[in-house]
Design a protein around this motif. Structure first.
Motif, PDB file in Angstrom:
ATOM      1  N   VAL A  74       0.850  -1.184   0.000  1.00  0.00           N
ATOM      2  CA  VAL A  74       0.000   0.000   0.000  1.00  0.00           C
ATOM      3  C   VAL A  74       0.889   1.238   0.000  1.00  0.00           C
ATOM      4  CG1 VAL A  74      -1.769   1.313   1.240  1.00  0.00           C
ATOM      5  CG2 VAL A  74      -1.823  -1.206   1.248  1.00  0.00           C
ATOM      6  N   GLY A  75       0.673   2.099  -0.951  1.00  0.00           N
ATOM      7  CA  GLY A  75       1.379   3.372  -1.000  1.00  0.00           C
ATOM      8  C   GLY A  75       0.383   4.503  -0.873  1.00  0.00           C
ATOM      9  N   ALA A  76       0.735   5.526  -0.129  1.00  0.00           N
ATOM     10  CA  ALA A  76      -0.127   6.711   0.006  1.00  0.00           C
ATOM     11  C   ALA A  76       0.755   7.889   0.362  1.00  0.00           C
ATOM     12  CB  ALA A  76      -1.194   6.494   1.077  1.00  0.00           C
ATOM     13  N   SER A  77       0.832   8.857  -0.530  1.00  0.00           N
ATOM     14  CA  SER A  77       1.720   9.986  -0.288  1.00  0.00           C
ATOM     15  C   SER A  77       1.455  11.115  -1.270  1.00  0.00           C
ATOM     16  CB  SER A  77       3.182   9.549  -0.413  1.00  0.00           C
ATOM     17  OG  SER A  77       4.066  10.636  -0.220  1.00  0.00           O
ATOM     18  N   TRP A  78       1.827  12.310  -0.850  1.00  0.00           N
ATOM     19  CA  TRP A  78       1.826  13.456  -1.743  1.00  0.00           C
ATOM     20  C   TRP A  78       2.964  13.340  -2.755  1.00  0.00           C
ATOM     21  CZ3 TRP A  78       5.965  16.852  -2.214  1.00  0.00           C
ATOM     22  CH2 TRP A  78       6.979  16.693  -1.263  1.00  0.00           C
ATOM     23  N   LEU A  79       3.977  12.528  -2.448  1.00  0.00           N
ATOM     24  CA  LEU A  79       5.149  12.399  -3.314  1.00  0.00           C
ATOM     25  C   LEU A  79       4.818  11.849  -4.692  1.00  0.00           C
ATOM     26  CD1 LEU A  79       7.777  11.041  -0.771  1.00  0.00           C
ATOM     27  CD2 LEU A  79       7.941  13.207  -2.035  1.00  0.00           C
ATOM     28  N   TYR A  80       3.703  11.115  -4.791  1.00  0.00           N
ATOM     29  CA  TYR A  80       3.343  10.527  -6.081  1.00  0.00           C
ATOM     30  C   TYR A  80       2.913  11.588  -7.103  1.00  0.00           C
ATOM     31  CZ  TYR A  80       3.548   5.956  -3.839  1.00  0.00           C
ATOM     32  OH  TYR A  80       3.969   4.823  -3.178  1.00  0.00           O
ATOM     33  N   ASN A  81       2.845  12.822  -6.693  1.00  0.00           N
ATOM     34  CA  ASN A  81       2.589  13.913  -7.624  1.00  0.00           C
ATOM     35  C   ASN A  81       3.874  14.389  -8.308  1.00  0.00           C
ATOM     36  OD1 ASN A  81      -0.409  14.819  -7.075  1.00  0.00           O
ATOM     37  ND2 ASN A  81       0.502  14.489  -5.057  1.00  0.00           N
ATOM     38  N   LEU A  82       5.021  13.972  -7.800  1.00  0.00           N
ATOM     39  CA  LEU A  82       6.305  14.445  -8.303  1.00  0.00           C
ATOM     40  C   LEU A  82       6.904  13.459  -9.298  1.00  0.00           C
ATOM     41  CD1 LEU A  82       7.947  15.641  -4.943  1.00  0.00           C
ATOM     42  CD2 LEU A  82       6.388  16.895  -6.460  1.00  0.00           C
ATOM     43  N   ASN A  83       7.307  13.952 -10.451  1.00  0.00           N
ATOM     44  CA  ASN A  83       7.931  13.092 -11.453  1.00  0.00           C
ATOM     45  C   ASN A  83       9.198  12.427 -10.916  1.00  0.00           C
ATOM     46  OD1 ASN A  83       6.018  13.554 -13.452  1.00  0.00           O
ATOM     47  ND2 ASN A  83       7.102  15.347 -14.263  1.00  0.00           N
ATOM     48  N   SER A  84       9.934  13.142 -10.068  1.00  0.00           N
ATOM     49  CA  SER A  84      11.179  12.603  -9.521  1.00  0.00           C
ATOM     50  C   SER A  84      10.933  11.382  -8.649  1.00  0.00           C
ATOM     51  CB  SER A  84      11.911  13.683  -8.719  1.00  0.00           C
ATOM     52  OG  SER A  84      11.075  14.177  -7.681  1.00  0.00           O
ATOM     53  N   TYR A  85       9.750  11.257  -8.075  1.00  0.00           N
ATOM     54  CA  TYR A  85       9.387  10.080  -7.272  1.00  0.00           C
ATOM     55  C   TYR A  85       8.688   9.031  -8.124  1.00  0.00           C
ATOM     56  CZ  TYR A  85       7.898   7.491  -3.094  1.00  0.00           C
ATOM     57  OH  TYR A  85       7.704   6.529  -2.129  1.00  0.00           O
ATOM     58  N   ARG A  86       7.825   9.487  -9.006  1.00  0.00           N
ATOM     59  CA  ARG A  86       7.058   8.577  -9.857  1.00  0.00           C
ATOM     60  C   ARG A  86       7.966   7.710 -10.732  1.00  0.00           C
ATOM     61  NH1 ARG A  86       1.586   9.807 -10.705  1.00  0.00           N
ATOM     62  NH2 ARG A  86       1.706   9.024 -12.848  1.00  0.00           N
ATOM     63  N   ARG A  87       9.092   8.272 -11.185  1.00  0.00           N
ATOM     64  CA  ARG A  87       9.936   7.531 -12.109  1.00  0.00           C
ATOM     65  C   ARG A  87      10.628   6.327 -11.462  1.00  0.00           C
ATOM     66  NH1 ARG A  87      13.852  12.702 -12.761  1.00  0.00           N
ATOM     67  NH2 ARG A  87      15.060  12.512 -10.832  1.00  0.00           N
ATOM     68  N   LEU A  88      10.488   6.187 -10.148  1.00  0.00           N
ATOM     69  CA  LEU A  88      11.049   5.033  -9.456  1.00  0.00           C
ATOM     70  C   LEU A  88      10.148   3.800  -9.551  1.00  0.00           C
ATOM     71  CD1 LEU A  88      12.291   6.741  -6.160  1.00  0.00           C
ATOM     72  CD2 LEU A  88      13.586   6.328  -8.266  1.00  0.00           C
ATOM     73  N   PHE A  89       8.897   4.002  -9.994  1.00  0.00           N
ATOM     74  CA  PHE A  89       7.901   2.937  -9.955  1.00  0.00           C
ATOM     75  C   PHE A  89       7.464   2.530 -11.358  1.00  0.00           C
ATOM     76  CE2 PHE A  89       7.683   5.309  -6.026  1.00  0.00           C
ATOM     77  CZ  PHE A  89       7.602   4.318  -5.063  1.00  0.00           C
ATOM     78  N   PRO A  90       7.048   1.272 -11.538  1.00  0.00           N
ATOM     79  CA  PRO A  90       6.564   0.815 -12.846  1.00  0.00           C
ATOM     80  C   PRO A  90       5.234   1.466 -13.197  1.00  0.00           C
ATOM     81  CG  PRO A  90       6.257  -0.896 -11.191  1.00  0.00           C
ATOM     82  CD  PRO A  90       7.078   0.179 -10.538  1.00  0.00           C
ATOM     83  N   GLN A  91       4.965   1.592 -14.487  1.00  0.00           N
ATOM     84  CA  GLN A  91       3.765   2.261 -14.965  1.00  0.00           C
ATOM     85  C   GLN A  91       2.496   1.581 -14.467  1.00  0.00           C
ATOM     86  OE1 GLN A  91       3.998   5.181 -16.667  1.00  0.00           O
ATOM     87  NE2 GLN A  91       1.787   5.314 -16.252  1.00  0.00           N
ATOM     88  N   ARG A  92       2.519   0.276 -14.340  1.00  0.00           N
ATOM     89  CA  ARG A  92       1.340  -0.463 -13.875  1.00  0.00           C
ATOM     90  C   ARG A  92       0.908   0.002 -12.486  1.00  0.00           C
ATOM     91  NH1 ARG A  92       1.091  -7.109 -13.483  1.00  0.00           N
ATOM     92  NH2 ARG A  92      -1.190  -7.320 -13.525  1.00  0.00           N
ATOM     93  N   TYR A  93       1.879   0.272 -11.654  1.00  0.00           N
ATOM     94  CA  TYR A  93       1.592   0.774 -10.306  1.00  0.00           C
ATOM     95  C   TYR A  93       1.097   2.220 -10.355  1.00  0.00           C
ATOM     96  CZ  TYR A  93       2.489   2.344  -5.496  1.00  0.00           C
ATOM     97  OH  TYR A  93       2.373   2.885  -4.236  1.00  0.00           O
ATOM     98  N   LEU A  94       1.753   3.039 -11.157  1.00  0.00           N
ATOM     99  CA  LEU A  94       1.365   4.441 -11.271  1.00  0.00           C
ATOM    100  C   LEU A  94      -0.068   4.574 -11.792  1.00  0.00           C
ATOM    101  CD1 LEU A  94       4.639   5.951 -12.775  1.00  0.00           C
ATOM    102  CD2 LEU A  94       3.880   5.997 -10.385  1.00  0.00           C
ATOM    103  N   ASP A  95      -0.445   3.696 -12.710  1.00  0.00           N
ATOM    104  CA  ASP A  95      -1.795   3.737 -13.265  1.00  0.00           C
ATOM    105  C   ASP A  95      -2.856   3.387 -12.218  1.00  0.00           C
ATOM    106  OD1 ASP A  95      -0.775   4.425 -15.721  1.00  0.00           O
ATOM    107  OD2 ASP A  95      -0.847   2.397 -16.543  1.00  0.00           O
ATOM    108  N   SER A  96      -2.445   2.751 -11.136  1.00  0.00           N
ATOM    109  CA  SER A  96      -3.379   2.358 -10.084  1.00  0.00           C
ATOM    110  C   SER A  96      -3.591   3.453  -9.043  1.00  0.00           C
ATOM    111  CB  SER A  96      -2.874   1.090  -9.372  1.00  0.00           C
ATOM    112  OG  SER A  96      -2.740   0.017 -10.273  1.00  0.00           O
ATOM    113  N   LEU A  97      -2.755   4.471  -9.063  1.00  0.00           N
ATOM    114  CA  LEU A  97      -2.850   5.537  -8.061  1.00  0.00           C
ATOM    115  C   LEU A  97      -4.122   6.354  -8.233  1.00  0.00           C
ATOM    116  CD1 LEU A  97       0.849   6.774  -8.173  1.00  0.00           C
ATOM    117  CD2 LEU A  97      -0.245   5.648  -6.230  1.00  0.00           C
ATOM    118  N   GLN A  98      -4.760   6.631  -7.107  1.00  0.00           N
ATOM    119  CA  GLN A  98      -5.969   7.446  -7.096  1.00  0.00           C
ATOM    120  C   GLN A  98      -5.904   8.435  -5.934  1.00  0.00           C
ATOM    121  OE1 GLN A  98      -8.451   7.370  -9.340  1.00  0.00           O
ATOM    122  NE2 GLN A  98      -7.493   5.678 -10.496  1.00  0.00           N
TER     123      GLN A  98
END
Length: 260
Positions: A173-197
């Protein structure tokens, strides 16, 4: 050292070290960080008619930051002593900061089960763990800079390799304001990023309030000023979440999804 009158109501149970002392190995947050949260709690109290003693628990991260426990317990004697003292001091932020310094050696927030560099995880429930990111204070450059991207990915993969061993059904489970930042998002696979809400603002949690902090836990001036301006203009309870510059994004996915 002269006694601080604002702390007299707390002498019996909350104070654990000399007033004003900052333990070298403790996580110290700035006075301004508490001031910002107390301002928000006061606004909630104004809009709802609830006492500040209640809204400071329900709408801030102060309970956790004062090392009262990982989840709000309104019957906690130390917490009751603190909120009672809030009603008798002129400078609530100064009082809160002093209590923070006094309790800074106590464990605060989720306790990590394992870590790898900047990443750690903590148990969240059956077959669920919570992913955490810790930027660290000793770094001369940003831990999310492009030059550090490969190392962060290695750390994340190493931690996830531990997590998958917990069982075939384990979810992260991930939950953070950091997922709005490209510098943090690029650490994760696209499949995970697509699941963020986006989720309802978790007012009691650092994944929301952390967006106001620098790595040294001082307050980001521009973000804080925007927050203050929006808060002053807000007249409805439903609009309070929009005072925060960035939403908290969350996802819960199988741990295997995150391993390259």
């Amino acid at each position: 050292m002269r006694p601080n009158p604002s702390l007299e109501p707390l002498r019996s149970g909350v104070a654990l070290s000399p007033v004003g002392h900052q333990p070298a190995d403790a996580e110290i947050y700035s006075l301004e960080f508490f001031e910002l949260q107390l301002l928000f709690a006061a606004k909630v109290a104004d809009l709802t008619g609830l006492p500040l003693a209640e809204t400071v628990g329900s709408h801030t991260n102060i309970y956790v930051r004062l090392a009262m426990g990982p989840r709000l317990d309104g019957a906690n004697p130390a917490w009751l002593e603190y909120v009672a003292a809030l009603a008798h001091v002129r400078d609530r932020a100064a009082l809160t900061y002093e209590v923070h310094l006094q309790r800074a050696r106590l464990p605060a927030g989720p306790q990590a089960a394992a870590s790898a560099g900047c990443f750690s995880y903590a148990p969240l429930g059956p077959n669920r763990v919570r992913l955490h990111f810790h930027p660290g204070l000793q770094r001369s450059d940003s831990p999310l800079s492009l030059v550090n991207q490969h190392r962060r990915r290695q750390e994340l993969t190493a931690l996830l390799s531990k997590i998958v061993l917990l069982g075939p059904d384990i979810h992260v489970v991930g939950a953070s304001w950091l997922y709005n930042l490209n510098s943090y998002r690029r650490l994760f696979p696209q499949r995970y990023l697509d699941s963020l809400q986006p989720i309802e603002p978790p007012y009691q949690r650092l994944p929301l309030w952390g967006q106001f902090l620098h790595r040294d836990r001082s307050v980001r001036t521009v973000a804080a000023q925007r927050f203050r301006t929006r808060l002053a203009q807000t007249a409805k309870l439903a609009e309070l979440g929009s005072c925060f510059p960035l939403p908290v994004l969350s996802a819960a996915v199988p741990a295997a999804w995150l391993i390259p």
